[in-house]
Design a protein around this motif. Structure first.
Motif, PDB file in Angstrom:
ATOM      1  N   GLU A  67       4.563  -4.453 -16.420  1.00  0.00           N
ATOM      2  CA  GLU A  67       4.750  -5.886 -16.186  1.00  0.00           C
ATOM      3  C   GLU A  67       6.239  -6.230 -16.147  1.00  0.00           C
ATOM      4  O   GLU A  67       6.688  -7.004 -15.297  1.00  0.00           O
ATOM      5  CB  GLU A  67       4.057  -6.706 -17.274  1.00  0.00           C
ATOM      6  N   ARG A  71       8.079  -7.752 -12.836  1.00  0.00           N
ATOM      7  CA  ARG A  71       8.792  -9.035 -12.897  1.00  0.00           C
ATOM      8  C   ARG A  71      10.241  -8.886 -12.433  1.00  0.00           C
ATOM      9  O   ARG A  71      10.809  -9.805 -11.837  1.00  0.00           O
ATOM     10  CB  ARG A  71       8.778  -9.593 -14.321  1.00  0.00           C
ATOM     11  N   TYR A 104      -1.340  -6.588  -5.566  1.00  0.00           N
ATOM     12  CA  TYR A 104      -1.319  -7.093  -6.937  1.00  0.00           C
ATOM     13  C   TYR A 104      -2.004  -6.107  -7.874  1.00  0.00           C
ATOM     14  O   TYR A 104      -2.731  -5.202  -7.446  1.00  0.00           O
ATOM     15  CB  TYR A 104      -1.983  -8.472  -7.048  1.00  0.00           C
ATOM     16  N   GLU A 106      -4.270  -6.343 -11.483  1.00  0.00           N
ATOM     17  CA  GLU A 106      -4.982  -7.181 -12.440  1.00  0.00           C
ATOM     18  C   GLU A 106      -5.186  -6.384 -13.716  1.00  0.00           C
ATOM     19  O   GLU A 106      -6.031  -5.494 -13.769  1.00  0.00           O
ATOM     20  CB  GLU A 106      -6.351  -7.575 -11.872  1.00  0.00           C
ATOM     21  N   GLY A 110      -4.302 -10.519 -19.673  1.00  0.00           N
ATOM     22  CA  GLY A 110      -3.141 -11.167 -19.088  1.00  0.00           C
ATOM     23  C   GLY A 110      -3.345 -11.562 -17.643  1.00  0.00           C
ATOM     24  O   GLY A 110      -4.420 -11.386 -17.063  1.00  0.00           O
ATOM     25  N   GLN A 111      -2.266 -12.088 -17.065  1.00  0.00           N
ATOM     26  CA  GLN A 111      -2.326 -12.631 -15.724  1.00  0.00           C
ATOM     27  C   GLN A 111      -2.158 -11.558 -14.650  1.00  0.00           C
ATOM     28  O   GLN A 111      -1.551 -10.512 -14.864  1.00  0.00           O
ATOM     29  CB  GLN A 111      -1.207 -13.670 -15.557  1.00  0.00           C
ATOM     30  N   LYS A 112      -2.716 -11.836 -13.497  1.00  0.00           N
ATOM     31  CA  LYS A 112      -2.526 -10.977 -12.328  1.00  0.00           C
ATOM     32  C   LYS A 112      -1.043 -10.913 -11.984  1.00  0.00           C
ATOM     33  O   LYS A 112      -0.350 -11.930 -12.004  1.00  0.00           O
ATOM     34  CB  LYS A 112      -3.323 -11.525 -11.148  1.00  0.00           C
ATOM     35  N   ILE A 113      -0.558  -9.714 -11.657  1.00  0.00           N
ATOM     36  CA  ILE A 113       0.856  -9.504 -11.357  1.00  0.00           C
ATOM     37  C   ILE A 113       0.991  -9.138  -9.885  1.00  0.00           C
ATOM     38  O   ILE A 113       0.392  -8.173  -9.420  1.00  0.00           O
ATOM     39  CB  ILE A 113       1.450  -8.390 -12.230  1.00  0.00           C
ATOM     40  N   ASP A 114       1.783  -9.905  -9.156  1.00  0.00           N
ATOM     41  CA  ASP A 114       1.991  -9.621  -7.741  1.00  0.00           C
ATOM     42  C   ASP A 114       2.850  -8.381  -7.556  1.00  0.00           C
ATOM     43  O   ASP A 114       3.830  -8.172  -8.272  1.00  0.00           O
ATOM     44  CB  ASP A 114       2.671 -10.807  -7.058  1.00  0.00           C
ATOM     45  N   LYS A 124      -7.265  -3.121  -9.962  1.00  0.00           N
ATOM     46  CA  LYS A 124      -7.905  -3.967 -10.956  1.00  0.00           C
ATOM     47  C   LYS A 124      -8.329  -3.111 -12.149  1.00  0.00           C
ATOM     48  O   LYS A 124      -8.901  -2.031 -11.977  1.00  0.00           O
ATOM     49  CB  LYS A 124      -9.138  -4.650 -10.369  1.00  0.00           C
TER      50      LYS A 124
END
Length: 257
Positions: A67, A71, A104, A106, A110-114, A124
């Protein structure tokens, strides 16, 4: 001739010993008297330096580290990698790093990360209570022109071996699978495919690490790097890979039972 190996986030994405892929490329260049250097591509690398690689290597990471990477790998850094891969710069992305190239990821929590959207694939995680895909993996190359190139180099397209350990399941869209699974789970344990292949980029869940177990892939990456950088064909000096080949035969025998 000089080649620069770009190493994606070496401190964050080397969970499963995938630095061995970098070492393998470096040594196989040095043994042939090719000048080679290693360029870390991470949070501290300035943009001007970030673009100076001839081949790129990415490894695996845990969800938290992945992650952080996803980011950070935005803006100008993302543009550079997209342009270079689309232009044919070769690369090998193992375990978690192919997810960076997809649309992405998943995670289980937590949130899906592009991702960068270079490869038409999504990953996923089916949930914390679902078993991981763990074990030895073997697959036959089906991606073109990689399969044809290996046949011309070796007289055959050999079976690739590795070790997989992933919770996420990857599903391909309009992108070529790297291989057809002989043994193991592959991308998702459902469709029988392993990895993805785009231009000269190899994406795979196989590590262990991948290149020392399959040195012909390392040589293919070196050849493509030189051809792309210097715009000339090259035939590499053969190396003595007898020990690696003995290990491959033993592993294939073990996998096949």
């Amino acid at each position: 001739m000089h080649l620069t190996i770009g190493w994606l986030y070496p401190k964050l994405m080397s969970t499963y010993g995938d630095r061995g892929n970098v070492i393998c490329l470096e040594r196989r260049c040095q043994w042939r008297n090719l000048d080679v250097s290693i360029l870390p591509l991470d949070q501290d690398t300035d943009i001007e330096s970030f673009a100076k690689f001839d081949v790129i290597v990415g490894g695996g990471a845990q969800d938290r580290q992945q992650e952080i990477v996803m980011r950070d790998l935005q803006g100008e850094k993302a543009r550079i990698i997209k342009e270079k891969i689309n232009a044919g710069i070769p690369g090998v992305f193992t375990c978690g790093s192919p997810q960076l190239l997809g649309k992405y990821y998943e995670p289980a929590l937590g949130q899906k990360i592009d991702g960068l959207g270079i490869l038409d694939l999504v990953t996923k995680h089916p949930g914390q209570n679902v078993p991981r895909c763990i074990g030895n993996v073997a697959f036959d190359i089906v991606a073109e022109p990689l399969r044809k190139d290996l046949e011309e180099m070796l007289g055959e397209s050999p079976t690739v071996i590795g070790f997989e350990n992933h919770g996420g399941r990857t599903y391909l869209g309009d992108v070529s699978p790297l291989g057809k699974v002989v043994s193991g789970y592959g991308n998702n344990g459902e469709d029988g495919f392993e990895g993805a292949f785009y231009h000269n980029a190899i994406a795979t869940y196989a590590h262990g690490p991948l290149l020392p177990k399959n040195p012909f892939l390392a040589d293919w990456l070196i050849i493509k790097s030189i051809e792309h950088k210097y715009q000339e064909k090259i035939i590499l000096t053969p190396l003595d890979d007898s020990l690696a080949e003995q290990g491959r035969k033993t592993m294939l025998k073990r996998i096949s039972g």
